[in-house]
Design a protein around this motif. Structure first.
Motif, PDB file in Angstrom:
ATOM      1  N   ARG A  64      -4.759   4.179 -12.160  1.00  0.00           N
ATOM      2  CA  ARG A  64      -4.802   3.251 -13.297  1.00  0.00           C
ATOM      3  C   ARG A  64      -4.638   1.806 -12.852  1.00  0.00           C
ATOM      4  O   ARG A  64      -5.225   0.895 -13.428  1.00  0.00           O
ATOM      5  CB  ARG A  64      -3.727   3.622 -14.320  1.00  0.00           C
ATOM      6  N   ALA A  65      -3.839   1.596 -11.806  1.00  0.00           N
ATOM      7  CA  ALA A  65      -3.613   0.243 -11.289  1.00  0.00           C
ATOM      8  C   ALA A  65      -4.611  -0.146 -10.203  1.00  0.00           C
ATOM      9  O   ALA A  65      -4.572  -1.273  -9.709  1.00  0.00           O
ATOM     10  CB  ALA A  65      -2.188   0.135 -10.732  1.00  0.00           C
ATOM     11  N   ALA A  66      -5.489   0.794  -9.833  1.00  0.00           N
ATOM     12  CA  ALA A  66      -6.445   0.572  -8.736  1.00  0.00           C
ATOM     13  C   ALA A  66      -5.700   0.115  -7.474  1.00  0.00           C
ATOM     14  O   ALA A  66      -6.118  -0.814  -6.781  1.00  0.00           O
ATOM     15  CB  ALA A  66      -7.509  -0.445  -9.138  1.00  0.00           C
ATOM     16  N   SER A  67      -4.603   0.798  -7.192  1.00  0.00           N
ATOM     17  CA  SER A  67      -3.754   0.414  -6.063  1.00  0.00           C
ATOM     18  C   SER A  67      -4.074   1.237  -4.824  1.00  0.00           C
ATOM     19  O   SER A  67      -4.163   2.463  -4.891  1.00  0.00           O
ATOM     20  CB  SER A  67      -2.270   0.615  -6.416  1.00  0.00           C
ATOM     21  N   PRO A  68      -4.224   0.582  -3.675  1.00  0.00           N
ATOM     22  CA  PRO A  68      -4.290   1.336  -2.422  1.00  0.00           C
ATOM     23  C   PRO A  68      -2.904   1.823  -2.043  1.00  0.00           C
ATOM     24  O   PRO A  68      -1.910   1.505  -2.726  1.00  0.00           O
ATOM     25  CB  PRO A  68      -4.806   0.296  -1.417  1.00  0.00           C
ATOM     26  N   VAL A  69      -2.822   2.581  -0.974  1.00  0.00           N
ATOM     27  CA  VAL A  69      -1.543   3.005  -0.414  1.00  0.00           C
ATOM     28  C   VAL A  69      -1.589   2.763   1.089  1.00  0.00           C
ATOM     29  O   VAL A  69      -2.662   2.535   1.658  1.00  0.00           O
ATOM     30  CB  VAL A  69      -1.243   4.499  -0.700  1.00  0.00           C
ATOM     31  N   LEU A  70      -0.443   2.827   1.729  1.00  0.00           N
ATOM     32  CA  LEU A  70      -0.388   2.673   3.180  1.00  0.00           C
ATOM     33  C   LEU A  70      -0.525   4.035   3.848  1.00  0.00           C
ATOM     34  O   LEU A  70       0.280   4.943   3.616  1.00  0.00           O
ATOM     35  CB  LEU A  70       0.940   2.028   3.590  1.00  0.00           C
ATOM     36  N   HIS A  71      -1.554   4.177   4.669  1.00  0.00           N
ATOM     37  CA  HIS A  71      -1.756   5.381   5.470  1.00  0.00           C
ATOM     38  C   HIS A  71      -1.299   5.085   6.898  1.00  0.00           C
ATOM     39  O   HIS A  71      -1.617   4.024   7.444  1.00  0.00           O
ATOM     40  CB  HIS A  71      -3.236   5.774   5.498  1.00  0.00           C
ATOM     41  N   TRP A  72      -0.575   6.060   7.493  1.00  0.00           N
ATOM     42  CA  TRP A  72      -0.146   5.867   8.880  1.00  0.00           C
ATOM     43  C   TRP A  72       0.177   7.248   9.464  1.00  0.00           C
ATOM     44  O   TRP A  72       1.330   7.630   9.591  1.00  0.00           O
ATOM     45  CB  TRP A  72       1.073   4.958   8.962  1.00  0.00           C
ATOM     46  N   HIS A  73      -0.851   7.997   9.818  1.00  0.00           N
ATOM     47  CA  HIS A  73      -0.611   9.348  10.314  1.00  0.00           C
ATOM     48  C   HIS A  73      -1.771   9.822  11.164  1.00  0.00           C
ATOM     49  O   HIS A  73      -2.905   9.327  11.044  1.00  0.00           O
ATOM     50  CB  HIS A  73      -0.395  10.322   9.151  1.00  0.00           C
ATOM     51  N   GLY A  74      -1.474  10.799  12.019  1.00  0.00           N
ATOM     52  CA  GLY A  74      -2.498  11.451  12.828  1.00  0.00           C
ATOM     53  C   GLY A  74      -2.591  12.939  12.559  1.00  0.00           C
ATOM     54  O   GLY A  74      -3.655  13.536  12.689  1.00  0.00           O
ATOM     55  N   ARG A 102      -3.050  -8.081  12.825  1.00  0.00           N
ATOM     56  CA  ARG A 102      -3.316  -9.230  11.953  1.00  0.00           C
ATOM     57  C   ARG A 102      -4.014  -8.782  10.670  1.00  0.00           C
ATOM     58  O   ARG A 102      -3.744  -9.322   9.586  1.00  0.00           O
ATOM     59  CB  ARG A 102      -4.156 -10.268  12.691  1.00  0.00           C
ATOM     60  N   TYR A 103      -4.883  -7.798  10.789  1.00  0.00           N
ATOM     61  CA  TYR A 103      -5.576  -7.276   9.611  1.00  0.00           C
ATOM     62  C   TYR A 103      -4.594  -6.584   8.665  1.00  0.00           C
ATOM     63  O   TYR A 103      -4.639  -6.802   7.442  1.00  0.00           O
ATOM     64  CB  TYR A 103      -6.672  -6.304  10.044  1.00  0.00           C
ATOM     65  N   LEU A 104      -3.711  -5.761   9.225  1.00  0.00           N
ATOM     66  CA  LEU A 104      -2.730  -5.073   8.385  1.00  0.00           C
ATOM     67  C   LEU A 104      -1.800  -6.079   7.710  1.00  0.00           C
ATOM     68  O   LEU A 104      -1.416  -5.897   6.546  1.00  0.00           O
ATOM     69  CB  LEU A 104      -1.923  -4.087   9.228  1.00  0.00           C
ATOM     70  N   ARG A 105      -1.458  -7.135   8.418  1.00  0.00           N
ATOM     71  CA  ARG A 105      -0.575  -8.164   7.846  1.00  0.00           C
ATOM     72  C   ARG A 105      -1.240  -8.837   6.649  1.00  0.00           C
ATOM     73  O   ARG A 105      -0.618  -9.026   5.589  1.00  0.00           O
ATOM     74  CB  ARG A 105      -0.227  -9.190   8.922  1.00  0.00           C
ATOM     75  N   VAL A 106      -2.510  -9.183   6.812  1.00  0.00           N
ATOM     76  CA  VAL A 106      -3.248  -9.832   5.729  1.00  0.00           C
ATOM     77  C   VAL A 106      -3.381  -8.892   4.528  1.00  0.00           C
ATOM     78  O   VAL A 106      -3.215  -9.295   3.369  1.00  0.00           O
ATOM     79  CB  VAL A 106      -4.639 -10.280   6.219  1.00  0.00           C
ATOM     80  N   GLU A 107      -3.686  -7.618   4.785  1.00  0.00           N
ATOM     81  CA  GLU A 107      -3.829  -6.651   3.708  1.00  0.00           C
ATOM     82  C   GLU A 107      -2.512  -6.437   2.962  1.00  0.00           C
ATOM     83  O   GLU A 107      -2.494  -6.297   1.732  1.00  0.00           O
ATOM     84  CB  GLU A 107      -4.334  -5.318   4.275  1.00  0.00           C
ATOM     85  N   ALA A 108      -1.403  -6.403   3.696  1.00  0.00           N
ATOM     86  CA  ALA A 108      -0.096  -6.250   3.051  1.00  0.00           C
ATOM     87  C   ALA A 108       0.206  -7.434   2.148  1.00  0.00           C
ATOM     88  O   ALA A 108       0.748  -7.273   1.042  1.00  0.00           O
ATOM     89  CB  ALA A 108       0.991  -6.090   4.109  1.00  0.00           C
ATOM     90  N   GLN A 109      -0.153  -8.607   2.599  1.00  0.00           N
ATOM     91  CA  GLN A 109       0.069  -9.798   1.777  1.00  0.00           C
ATOM     92  C   GLN A 109      -0.859  -9.814   0.557  1.00  0.00           C
ATOM     93  O   GLN A 109      -0.454 -10.168  -0.547  1.00  0.00           O
ATOM     94  CB  GLN A 109      -0.140 -11.053   2.623  1.00  0.00           C
ATOM     95  N   ARG A 110      -2.110  -9.405   0.764  1.00  0.00           N
ATOM     96  CA  ARG A 110      -3.095  -9.439  -0.315  1.00  0.00           C
ATOM     97  C   ARG A 110      -2.750  -8.460  -1.430  1.00  0.00           C
ATOM     98  O   ARG A 110      -2.916  -8.759  -2.618  1.00  0.00           O
ATOM     99  CB  ARG A 110      -4.480  -9.124   0.251  1.00  0.00           C
ATOM    100  N   HIS A 111      -2.289  -7.273  -1.051  1.00  0.00           N
ATOM    101  CA  HIS A 111      -2.010  -6.223  -2.039  1.00  0.00           C
ATOM    102  C   HIS A 111      -0.517  -6.107  -2.367  1.00  0.00           C
ATOM    103  O   HIS A 111      -0.138  -5.220  -3.141  1.00  0.00           O
ATOM    104  CB  HIS A 111      -2.482  -4.869  -1.517  1.00  0.00           C
ATOM    105  N   GLY A 112       0.310  -6.957  -1.779  1.00  0.00           N
ATOM    106  CA  GLY A 112       1.757  -6.770  -1.813  1.00  0.00           C
ATOM    107  C   GLY A 112       2.347  -6.508  -3.187  1.00  0.00           C
ATOM    108  O   GLY A 112       3.053  -5.518  -3.401  1.00  0.00           O
ATOM    109  N   ASP A 113       2.076  -7.400  -4.147  1.00  0.00           N
ATOM    110  CA  ASP A 113       2.674  -7.258  -5.474  1.00  0.00           C
ATOM    111  C   ASP A 113       2.214  -5.969  -6.150  1.00  0.00           C
ATOM    112  O   ASP A 113       3.016  -5.253  -6.760  1.00  0.00           O
ATOM    113  CB  ASP A 113       2.321  -8.462  -6.346  1.00  0.00           C
TER     114      ASP A 113
END
Length: 234
Positions: free
Chosen positions: A132-142, A204-215
């Motif tokens: 509903r919020a069109a929110s991504p999530v953080l993936h970090w797994h193998g 640097r990409y992950l940092r930018v994405e975290a800032q962009r989607h942070g709220d």
């Protein structure tokens, strides 16, 4: 006050957004550090909560990390006694093992911010806010896992068919990280610097994405976690 026992494998992969949610729900949270703290004397009541967080080891590697056997035992006891259990990333993999499913290396590592596809059951529950919020999530797994018997699949991605599952309303496994606070992403980038370099992922990409989607990430993550805890009361 109810207790939330939290199994932690890395100092920076902590409760994150879940800490405030637990406090609001009147849970007293306390960490147990993997490989350090004794787990055999933990006895959880039916209104307590067990949270098993993520980490960079494999859920099937007791040969190198013997403490995993104690974690599996505690998770199994909690499920059997109908204690609510939330497993995140490694925690979800350990939970899947306890429920009889196979855990194994995935076809590729998933690292970064991206959405998940919810099933009908996923949309109807606490994860529905993500869509509903069109929110991504953080993936970090193998690693990944098969869907445990009698469990309900809640979410998927192209790489990982089983991104989330539930067993009744008291057991929830999330392969992705809704608990991770985007404001603390720097701790993750430092702590996992070796893995990022090995996988050619630019921090640097992950940092930018975290800032962009942070709220959006923080709001949706809190809502997911609060929704699951609220459902435990019904």
């Amino acid at each position: 006050m109810k207790r939330a026992i939290v199994l932690r494998h890395l100092a920076f992969e902590d409760l994150g957004l879940l800490a405030g949610v637990l406090s609001d729900a009147r849970y007293e949270a306390s960490y147990r550090e993997a490989g350090i703290d004794r787990l055999s004397d933990i006895e959880l009541a039916s209104d307590d909560l067990l949270v098993v967080l993520g980490g960079p080891i494999s859920a099937y590697d007791e040969a190198h990390y013997p403490f995993l056997a104690d974690e599996l035992r505690l998770i199994e006891q909690s499920v059997r006694r109908e204690v609510a259990v939330l497993g995140i990333c490694l925690g979800a993999q350990l939970l899947a093992r306890v429920l009889g499913a196979r855990v194994y290396p995935g076809s590729a590592k998933e690292i970064g911010f991206a959405p998940v596809r919810l099933t009908e059951e996923g949309r109807a529950g606490c994860l529905g806010i993500l869509e509903r919020a069109a929110s991504p999530v953080l993936h970090w797994h193998g690693d990944t896992f098969d869907l445990p018997r009698n469990a309900t699949r809640l979410a998927a991605t192209d790489i990982t068919p089983n991104q989330a599952f539930s067993l009744g309303k008291r057991v929830l496994g999330l392969q992705f990280h809704v608990e991770a606070d985007p404001a603390s992403i720097e701790r993750w980038l430092i702590g996992h610097a070796g893995e990022l370099a090995a996988e050619c992922v630019d921090p640097r990409y992950l940092r930018v994405e975290a800032q962009r989607h942070g709220d959006l990430l923080a709001k949706a993550g809190r809502a997911v976690l609060a929704g699951w805890i609220e459902a435990l009361r019904s």
